[in-house]
Write a protein that holds these residues in place. Structure first.
Motif, PDB file in Angstrom:
ATOM      1  N   SER A  37      49.808  30.396  36.085  1.00 17.77           N
ATOM      2  CA  SER A  37      49.288  29.057  35.827  1.00 17.77           C
ATOM      3  C   SER A  37      48.018  28.799  36.613  1.00 17.77           C
ATOM      4  N   GLN A  38      47.163  27.943  36.061  1.00 17.61           N
ATOM      5  CA  GLN A  38      46.091  27.388  36.869  1.00 17.61           C
ATOM      6  C   GLN A  38      46.771  26.562  37.947  1.00 17.61           C
ATOM      7  N   CYS A  39      46.277  26.648  39.178  1.00 22.08           N
ATOM      8  CA  CYS A  39      46.932  25.922  40.271  1.00 22.08           C
ATOM      9  C   CYS A  39      45.963  25.049  41.053  1.00 22.08           C
ATOM     10  N   SER A  40      44.672  25.080  40.691  1.00 18.85           N
ATOM     11  CA  SER A  40      43.694  24.200  41.317  1.00 18.85           C
ATOM     12  C   SER A  40      42.533  24.004  40.355  1.00 18.85           C
ATOM     13  N   ILE A  41      42.023  22.777  40.302  1.00 16.34           N
ATOM     14  CA  ILE A  41      40.858  22.477  39.466  1.00 16.34           C
ATOM     15  C   ILE A  41      39.583  22.716  40.261  1.00 16.34           C
ATOM     16  N   GLU A  42      39.538  22.188  41.481  1.00 17.58           N
ATOM     17  CA  GLU A  42      38.359  22.351  42.335  1.00 17.58           C
ATOM     18  C   GLU A  42      38.797  22.678  43.744  1.00 17.58           C
ATOM     19  N   PRO A  43      38.628  23.848  44.229  1.00 17.59           N
ATOM     20  CA  PRO A  43      37.982  24.961  43.539  1.00 17.59           C
ATOM     21  C   PRO A  43      38.923  25.555  42.482  1.00 17.59           C
ATOM     22  N   PRO A  44      38.357  26.170  41.432  1.00 20.64           N
ATOM     23  CA  PRO A  44      39.216  26.746  40.391  1.00 20.64           C
ATOM     24  C   PRO A  44      40.039  27.910  40.935  1.00 20.64           C
ATOM     25  N   ARG A  45      41.353  27.857  40.685  1.00 21.47           N
ATOM     26  CA  ARG A  45      42.265  28.906  41.127  1.00 21.47           C
ATOM     27  C   ARG A  45      43.357  29.083  40.081  1.00 21.47           C
ATOM     28  N   PHE A  46      43.872  30.302  40.008  1.00 20.99           N
ATOM     29  CA  PHE A  46      44.938  30.665  39.073  1.00 20.99           C
ATOM     30  C   PHE A  46      45.899  31.563  39.836  1.00 20.99           C
ATOM     31  N   VAL A  47      47.191  31.448  39.571  1.00 19.35           N
ATOM     32  CA  VAL A  47      48.159  32.318  40.236  1.00 19.35           C
ATOM     33  C   VAL A  47      48.975  33.062  39.184  1.00 19.35           C
ATOM     34  N   VAL A  48      49.167  34.356  39.417  1.00 20.81           N
ATOM     35  CA  VAL A  48      50.052  35.166  38.580  1.00 20.81           C
ATOM     36  C   VAL A  48      51.139  35.734  39.487  1.00 20.81           C
ATOM     37  N   TRP A  49      52.342  35.770  38.972  1.00 23.36           N
ATOM     38  CA  TRP A  49      53.498  36.250  39.729  1.00 23.36           C
ATOM     39  C   TRP A  49      53.920  37.594  39.161  1.00 23.36           C
ATOM     40  N   LEU A  50      53.908  38.626  40.006  1.00 24.04           N
ATOM     41  CA  LEU A  50      54.273  39.981  39.591  1.00 24.04           C
ATOM     42  C   LEU A  50      55.577  40.396  40.246  1.00 24.04           C
ATOM     43  N   SER A  51      56.435  41.043  39.472  1.00 26.61           N
ATOM     44  CA  SER A  51      57.700  41.555  39.986  1.00 26.61           C
ATOM     45  C   SER A  51      57.425  42.647  41.007  1.00 26.61           C
ATOM     46  N   VAL A  52      58.100  42.564  42.146  1.00 28.33           N
ATOM     47  CA  VAL A  52      57.902  43.564  43.195  1.00 28.33           C
ATOM     48  C   VAL A  52      58.465  44.926  42.789  1.00 28.33           C
ATOM     49  N   ALA A  53      59.243  45.000  41.707  1.00 30.33           N
ATOM     50  CA  ALA A  53      59.785  46.268  41.203  1.00 30.33           C
ATOM     51  C   ALA A  53      58.837  46.942  40.225  1.00 30.33           C
ATOM     52  N   ASN A  54      57.729  46.300  39.921  1.00 36.06           N
ATOM     53  CA  ASN A  54      56.829  46.726  38.857  1.00 36.06           C
ATOM     54  C   ASN A  54      55.734  47.666  39.377  1.00 36.06           C
ATOM     55  N   HIS A  55      55.402  48.674  38.594  1.00 32.56           N
ATOM     56  CA  HIS A  55      54.293  49.584  38.913  1.00 32.56           C
ATOM     57  C   HIS A  55      52.989  48.795  39.096  1.00 32.56           C
ATOM     58  N   THR A  56      52.758  47.810  38.240  1.00 34.31           N
ATOM     59  CA  THR A  56      51.531  47.008  38.339  1.00 34.31           C
ATOM     60  C   THR A  56      51.453  46.299  39.683  1.00 34.31           C
ATOM     61  N   TYR A  57      52.583  45.848  40.192  1.00 31.01           N
ATOM     62  CA  TYR A  57      52.612  45.196  41.498  1.00 31.01           C
ATOM     63  C   TYR A  57      52.095  46.161  42.575  1.00 31.01           C
ATOM     64  N   GLU A  58      52.547  47.401  42.533  1.00 27.59           N
ATOM     65  CA  GLU A  58      52.117  48.391  43.524  1.00 27.59           C
ATOM     66  C   GLU A  58      50.607  48.613  43.462  1.00 27.59           C
ATOM     67  N   VAL A  59      50.061  48.670  42.258  1.00 26.38           N
ATOM     68  CA  VAL A  59      48.611  48.835  42.107  1.00 26.38           C
ATOM     69  C   VAL A  59      47.902  47.560  42.566  1.00 26.38           C
ATOM     70  N   ALA A  60      48.433  46.405  42.170  1.00 23.41           N
ATOM     71  CA  ALA A  60      47.813  45.121  42.518  1.00 23.41           C
ATOM     72  C   ALA A  60      47.760  44.910  44.031  1.00 23.41           C
ATOM     73  N   ARG A  61      48.773  45.365  44.760  1.00 20.19           N
ATOM     74  CA  ARG A  61      48.768  45.210  46.221  1.00 20.19           C
ATOM     75  C   ARG A  61      47.594  45.947  46.864  1.00 20.19           C
ATOM     76  N   ARG A  62      47.066  46.976  46.201  1.00 15.69           N
ATOM     77  CA  ARG A  62      45.936  47.750  46.719  1.00 15.69           C
ATOM     78  C   ARG A  62      44.595  47.273  46.159  1.00 15.69           C
ATOM     79  N   ALA A  63      44.661  46.461  45.106  1.00 16.51           N
ATOM     80  CA  ALA A  63      43.449  46.050  44.383  1.00 16.51           C
ATOM     81  C   ALA A  63      42.778  44.851  45.054  1.00 16.51           C
ATOM     82  N   HIS A  64      41.538  44.618  44.651  1.00 11.07           N
ATOM     83  CA  HIS A  64      40.795  43.434  45.091  1.00 11.07           C
ATOM     84  C   HIS A  64      40.672  42.401  43.972  1.00 11.07           C
ATOM     85  N   HIS A  65      40.894  42.852  42.724  1.00  8.34           N
ATOM     86  CA  HIS A  65      40.772  41.981  41.552  1.00  8.34           C
ATOM     87  C   HIS A  65      41.917  42.256  40.587  1.00  8.34           C
ATOM     88  N   LEU A  66      42.263  41.237  39.807  1.00  9.57           N
ATOM     89  CA  LEU A  66      43.188  41.371  38.684  1.00  9.57           C
ATOM     90  C   LEU A  66      42.522  40.750  37.470  1.00  9.57           C
TER      91      LEU A  66
END
Length: 164
Positions: A37-66
């Motif tokens: 969900s979008q979670c702030s209008i100003e400044p603009p922010r969005f949050v995504v929730w990833l399962s800690v059991a997920n391969h994508t989560y493991e990659v995301a923990r090392r990433a700088h962007h999603l």
């Protein structure tokens, strides 16, 4: 008083579905996400929730962007690819069109809208963690409506690629 059934609550809301992608250390990941969900209008922010059991989560923990992709209601096959297969065993990106975006983060072809966000913070939340994103890039504004988004009710019966 009994605990509320949040699964039933989420089903009743029938929220939009997203595919979230990440790249880091030569790895790529992508998964179907309904907790976002979008979670702030100003400044603009969005949050995504990833399962800690997920391969994508493991990659995301090392990433700088999603990159967050909005799916149209006619893209159930794409939702199935990213929701019913795990990146531990399947190269999902070999099965769909994409291009490298910011820092190699996959940007999927033929999606309604997408944006790439810099990870500003990660928030613990039980079996999922929230990635707070600052938008840094995105799809150009559509000339008209992209069509209805794919919603949770259309994919709730998918078999997940891994346990939650």
């Amino acid at each position: 008083m009994p605990e509320p059934d949040l699964g039933a609550f989420a089903f009743a809301q029938d929220g939009p579905m997203y595919v979230v992608t990440a790249a880091a250390d030569g790895l790529r990941g992508g998964c179907l996400v309904g907790f976002a969900s979008q979670c702030s209008i100003e400044p603009p922010r969005f949050v995504v929730w990833l399962s800690v059991a997920n391969h994508t989560y493991e990659v995301a923990r090392r990433a700088h962007h999603l990159t967050v992709h909005v799916l149209r209601e006619d893209q159930k096959a794409l939702a199935r690819l990213f929701g019913s297969h795990t990146g531990d065993r399947t190269d999902k990106f070999a099965r769909t069109g994409w291009r490298p975006g910011r820092e190699g983060t996959p940007v999927l072809d033929d999606v309604a809208h997408w944006f790439t966000g810099r990870i500003e913070a990660i928030v613990a939340g039980g079996d999922h963690e929230g990635f707070l994103l600052v938008p840094v890039d995105g799809s150009p504004p559509a000339p008209g409506p992209a069509g209805p988004p794919l919603r949770y009710g259309a994919v709730h019966d998918l078999s997940p690629g891994h346990p939650a």
